[in-house]
Design an enzyme around this catalytic site. Structure first.
Site, PDB file in Angstrom:
ATOM      1  N   GLY A 195      74.579  27.429 103.317  1.00  0.00           N
ATOM      2  CA  GLY A 195      74.077  28.747 103.670  1.00  0.00           C
ATOM      3  C   GLY A 195      72.574  28.804 103.614  1.00  0.00           C
ATOM      4  O   GLY A 195      71.913  27.865 103.143  1.00  0.00           O
ATOM      5  N   GLY A 198      68.528  31.477  99.313  1.00  0.00           N
ATOM      6  CA  GLY A 198      68.542  32.775  98.650  1.00  0.00           C
ATOM      7  C   GLY A 198      69.827  33.548  98.743  1.00  0.00           C
ATOM      8  O   GLY A 198      69.890  34.698  98.286  1.00  0.00           O
ATOM      9  N   THR A 199      70.885  32.962  99.299  1.00  0.00           N
ATOM     10  CA  THR A 199      72.143  33.699  99.437  1.00  0.00           C
ATOM     11  C   THR A 199      73.014  33.622  98.187  1.00  0.00           C
ATOM     12  O   THR A 199      74.064  34.265  98.137  1.00  0.00           O
ATOM     13  CB  THR A 199      72.941  33.164 100.631  1.00  0.00           C
ATOM     14  OG1 THR A 199      73.034  31.734 100.549  1.00  0.00           O
ATOM     15  CG2 THR A 199      72.269  33.539 101.939  1.00  0.00           C
ATOM     16  N   GLY A 200      72.622  32.873  97.179  1.00  0.00           N
ATOM     17  CA  GLY A 200      73.357  32.856  95.918  1.00  0.00           C
ATOM     18  C   GLY A 200      74.292  31.686  95.753  1.00  0.00           C
ATOM     19  O   GLY A 200      75.323  31.810  95.083  1.00  0.00           O
ATOM     20  N   LYS A 201      73.958  30.525  96.321  1.00  0.00           N
ATOM     21  CA  LYS A 201      74.849  29.358  96.200  1.00  0.00           C
ATOM     22  C   LYS A 201      74.900  28.864  94.756  1.00  0.00           C
ATOM     23  O   LYS A 201      75.978  28.582  94.224  1.00  0.00           O
ATOM     24  CB  LYS A 201      74.362  28.249  97.147  1.00  0.00           C
ATOM     25  CG  LYS A 201      74.374  28.653  98.613  1.00  0.00           C
ATOM     26  CD  LYS A 201      73.974  27.511  99.517  1.00  0.00           C
ATOM     27  CE  LYS A 201      72.495  27.182  99.384  1.00  0.00           C
ATOM     28  NZ  LYS A 201      71.627  28.275  99.848  1.00  0.00           N
ATOM     29  N   THR A 202      73.755  28.748  94.108  1.00  0.00           N
ATOM     30  CA  THR A 202      73.732  28.305  92.709  1.00  0.00           C
ATOM     31  C   THR A 202      74.414  29.318  91.806  1.00  0.00           C
ATOM     32  O   THR A 202      75.169  28.959  90.891  1.00  0.00           O
ATOM     33  CB  THR A 202      72.281  28.076  92.260  1.00  0.00           C
ATOM     34  OG1 THR A 202      71.650  27.159  93.148  1.00  0.00           O
ATOM     35  CG2 THR A 202      72.238  27.523  90.851  1.00  0.00           C
ATOM     36  N   HIS A 418      48.446  50.369 120.202  1.00  0.00           N
ATOM     37  CA  HIS A 418      49.283  49.172 120.267  1.00  0.00           C
ATOM     38  C   HIS A 418      50.634  49.422 119.587  1.00  0.00           C
ATOM     39  O   HIS A 418      51.697  49.123 120.165  1.00  0.00           O
ATOM     40  CB  HIS A 418      48.554  48.005 119.599  1.00  0.00           C
ATOM     41  CG  HIS A 418      49.288  46.710 119.644  1.00  0.00           C
ATOM     42  ND1 HIS A 418      49.006  45.707 120.538  1.00  0.00           N
ATOM     43  CD2 HIS A 418      50.335  46.237 118.912  1.00  0.00           C
ATOM     44  CE1 HIS A 418      49.821  44.695 120.352  1.00  0.00           C
ATOM     45  NE2 HIS A 418      50.633  44.986 119.351  1.00  0.00           N
ATOM     46  N   GLU A 419      50.611  49.978 118.385  1.00  0.00           N
ATOM     47  CA  GLU A 419      51.862  50.177 117.648  1.00  0.00           C
ATOM     48  C   GLU A 419      52.705  51.275 118.284  1.00  0.00           C
ATOM     49  O   GLU A 419      53.934  51.159 118.359  1.00  0.00           O
ATOM     50  CB  GLU A 419      51.555  50.505 116.177  1.00  0.00           C
ATOM     51  CG  GLU A 419      50.822  49.401 115.424  1.00  0.00           C
ATOM     52  CD  GLU A 419      51.566  48.085 115.431  1.00  0.00           C
ATOM     53  OE1 GLU A 419      52.812  48.106 115.545  1.00  0.00           O
ATOM     54  OE2 GLU A 419      50.919  47.036 115.333  1.00  0.00           O
ATOM     55  N   HIS A 422      54.528  49.815 121.223  1.00  0.00           N
ATOM     56  CA  HIS A 422      55.762  49.112 120.833  1.00  0.00           C
ATOM     57  C   HIS A 422      56.921  50.103 120.712  1.00  0.00           C
ATOM     58  O   HIS A 422      57.994  49.898 121.295  1.00  0.00           O
ATOM     59  CB  HIS A 422      55.568  48.413 119.483  1.00  0.00           C
ATOM     60  CG  HIS A 422      54.891  47.087 119.577  1.00  0.00           C
ATOM     61  ND1 HIS A 422      55.327  46.082 120.395  1.00  0.00           N
ATOM     62  CD2 HIS A 422      53.805  46.599 118.926  1.00  0.00           C
ATOM     63  CE1 HIS A 422      54.540  45.024 120.258  1.00  0.00           C
ATOM     64  NE2 HIS A 422      53.607  45.317 119.368  1.00  0.00           N
TER      65      HIS A 422
END
Length: 623
Positions: A195, A198-202, A418-419, A422
């Site tokens: 994955g 940072g998805t929490g595998k550990t 510009h913003e 968008h």
């Protein structure tokens, strides 16, 4: 220490070295009380109160009194014994090798040897137990966490329900292995967690150990490899021996790609012989590991495409569990887990926060909650409100606010147009993402402003029309500059880069070009979860593409981008008054969001629809 013991317990006194003629004179003067005549030296003592005068100190220092015992070298003098008898001096003869004289020195030498052995043994044990030392090269660096110390359970892991269901079978085998062995079932030897970072595998691996109440041995793939050939293989052997003693247990190898990269056939400076030997040893150990020992090998990686195929075959890491980015419901669960110890205000809605954080993984959401809590603590608040969470999202997504960065008025005006360009172009083009916020507050390293667009619902597919609408929004900023100022600036370089990547993916990957057709001409693509939250996965042009097709691809990419730019220009020219009004409000307030932004966009939609409805049908069809 040995010298101090020797001086304390040996009973020897300090000696006063004298010459032999002084001994004869002191005997004649009646100063000597007793004498011991040895083979090489004569030792004796002064009578009480009869010690000679102190010797003068060197360099004018203070003279020190003489010791009570003197010593001098032996001289073959036949007059000595009669002289001692004449002056009634007690004397006797002793051998220098006698135990009575040598035992203090033997004790001193023995204690010194024992002390040196103890000192060296302690240093050797300490060096052997510390990682990175010479004696610990072949030892595994795995950190063993006993079952009583593993406090993480499945209640602490959220947003990965499918992965937890897959791993419950592993827990059942560790708890009751006889249940599976009785029917002849074999549990997978290895489980590979795949994955994005940072998805929490550990965390998930720790939760498996916590649920099964077994020890947890954790090690990183890079900790096996050393500069000396053979060290990594020795560490692999030691780790499996350690696991066999602790069975039932879980061995977790983090960042497996550092160790299990696919082996090549090339020979040269790029070949890592030590890494390949370590990988070979890991393959052998996993093959020979007895299944009845109840040891589960778990590993995690975010680059499964570079792993050696031998690692993924049945009998090794034969079960792969995808730990993907959480959906909106998963993000809500993760936010609830990380906000357990954080006092939340009544206005905090975790459902809204989950919808405003698409693409965030567990680590991002944990950082979001922590940033919000830090902001609240900095403001001396007792609870974390929705305002802190909104600012934390801006900080995580766009970077730290640069309050001290001074921008000229003309640049600030250009950034505002510009913003707004968008937001307005994307909204009027029918984009599916909701415009949540427009800001011209500088953030991060180079962002002078940003437009935050969030999806209204989770989407896993995009149609050709939705992609083209997204391109119109991306190029709306540059188009607004061209409409208002007559020329573009360098501020749109990131927008152009993203638009070009999307257009290229439409042509060479998704087959959304009539000129090229529904064919894929890209190769060596990487997984989508390695490409971040935005944009398609990385790709490389295939080698079998001819010059004519390459030219066609380039023309199609340019055509798609130019069409999106032309549509953005047309929309903004037709709605110039709305563009000016929203930009002026943004220049004054620097941030547009919430109800006010929704009202401005709704008014822009109403005006645009009325103007479109009043046009001839031919003009509407052309648009």
């Amino acid at each position: 220490m040995a010298l101090a013991l020797f001086q304390t317990y040996s009973g020897l006194e300090a000696h006063d070295p004298i010459r032999y003629d002084e001994l004869i004179r002191f005997v004649e003067e009646g100063r000597v009380d007793w004498v011991q005549i040895g083979d090489d030296a004569i030792r004796g003592g002064y009578k009480e109160g009869q010690k000679p005068a102190p010797r003068p100190a060197a360099r004018g220092g203070e003279a020190k009194p003489r010791p009570d015992v003197f010593v001098t070298g032996r001289v073959d003098d036949e007059r000595l014994v009669p002289l001692l008898e004449e002056h009634r001096v007690a004397f006797r003869g002793v051998g220098d090798s006698a135990w009575s004289e040598q035992w203090p020195w033997l004790i001193y030498i023995g204690l010194s040897v024992v002390f040196m052995f103890l000192l060296w043994g302690g240093l050797a044990r300490r060096m052997g137990n510390q990682a990175g030392t010479v004696l610990a090269f072949g030892k595994s660096k795995g950190k063993v966490v006993q079952e009583s110390e593993v406090t993480v359970t499945f209640d602490d892991v959220a947003g990965v329900e499918e992965a937890k269901e897959e791993l419950k079978e592993i827990i059942g085998f560790l708890e009751t292995p006889e249940k599976y062995s009785r029917i002849g079932a074999k549990i997978p030897k290895g489980v590979l967690l795949v994955g994005p970072p940072g998805t929490g595998k550990t965390l998930l691996a720790r939760a498996v150990a916590g649920e099964a109440k077994v020890p947890f041995i954790s090690i990183s793939g890079s900790e096996f490899v050393e500069m000396f050939v053979g060290v990594g293989a020795a560490r692999v052997r030691d780790m499996f021996e350690q696991a066999a003693k602790a069975a039932p247990c879980i061995v977790f190898i983090d960042e497996l790609d550092a160790l299990g990269r696919s082996r090549g056939v090339s020979v040269g400076p790029g070949t890592n012989e030590e890494r390949e030997q370590t990988l070979n040893q890991l393959l052998v150990e996993m093959d020979g590991f007895a299944p009845h020992r109840a040891v589960i090998i778990m590993a995690a990686t975010n680059r499964p495409e570079i792993l050696d195929p031998a690692l993924l075959r049945p009998g090794r890491f034969d079960r792969q569990v995808l730990v993907d980015r959480p959906d909106r419901a998963g993000r809500e669960q993760i936010l609830r887990v990380h906000s357990r110890g954080v006092p939340l205000a009544d206005d905090v809605d975790l459902v809204v926060l989950a919808s405003r954080t698409p693409g965030f993984v567990g680590a991002d959401l944990a950082n979001l909650v922590n940033e919000a809590a830090l902001l609240a603590a900095r403001r001396e608040k007792d609870q974390v409100s929705m305002q802190e969470f909104s600012e934390a999202i801006d900080r995580v997504v766009a970077g730290l606010e640069k309050k001290t960065r001074l921008i000229k008025d003309d640049e600030k005006r250009r950034v505002a147009y510009h913003e707004v360009g968008h937001a307005l172009a994307g909204f009027l083009a029918g984009g599916e993402d909701t415009i949540h916020k427009i800001s011209i507050v500088p953030r991060g390293m180079a962002a002078l402003g940003y437009t935050m667009q969030l999806p209204t619902e989770e989407r896993y597919l995009m149609t050709e029309s939705s992609i083209r609408k997204k391109l119109v929004g991306l190029l709306g900023g540059r188009a607004a500059e061209e409409v208002v100022f007559g020329e573009a600036s360098t501020g749109a370089h990131n927008d152009i880069e993203k638009a070009t990547d999307i257009a290229r993916a439409m042509v060479v990957e998704y087959g959304l070009s009539d000129a090229v057709g529904p064919v894929s001409v890209s190769s060596e693509r990487r997984p989508m979860f390695l490409s971040g939250r935005e944009g398609p996965g990385g790709f490389k042009m295939g080698r079998d593409v001819g010059d004519e097709l390459s030219n066609t691809i380039d023309k199609e990419i340019r055509r798609i981008v130019e069409e999106a730019r032309a549509r953005a220009l047309r929309l903004l020219r037709d709605n110039r008054s709305t563009l000016d009004r929203m930009s002026e409000i943004l220049i004054e307030r620097e941030v547009l969001e919430g109800t006010e932004l929704e009202q401005l966009l709704a008014e822009a939609r109403r005006v645009h629809d009325e103007r479109t409805a009043s046009r001839p049908r031919d003009s509407q069809a052309a648009e």
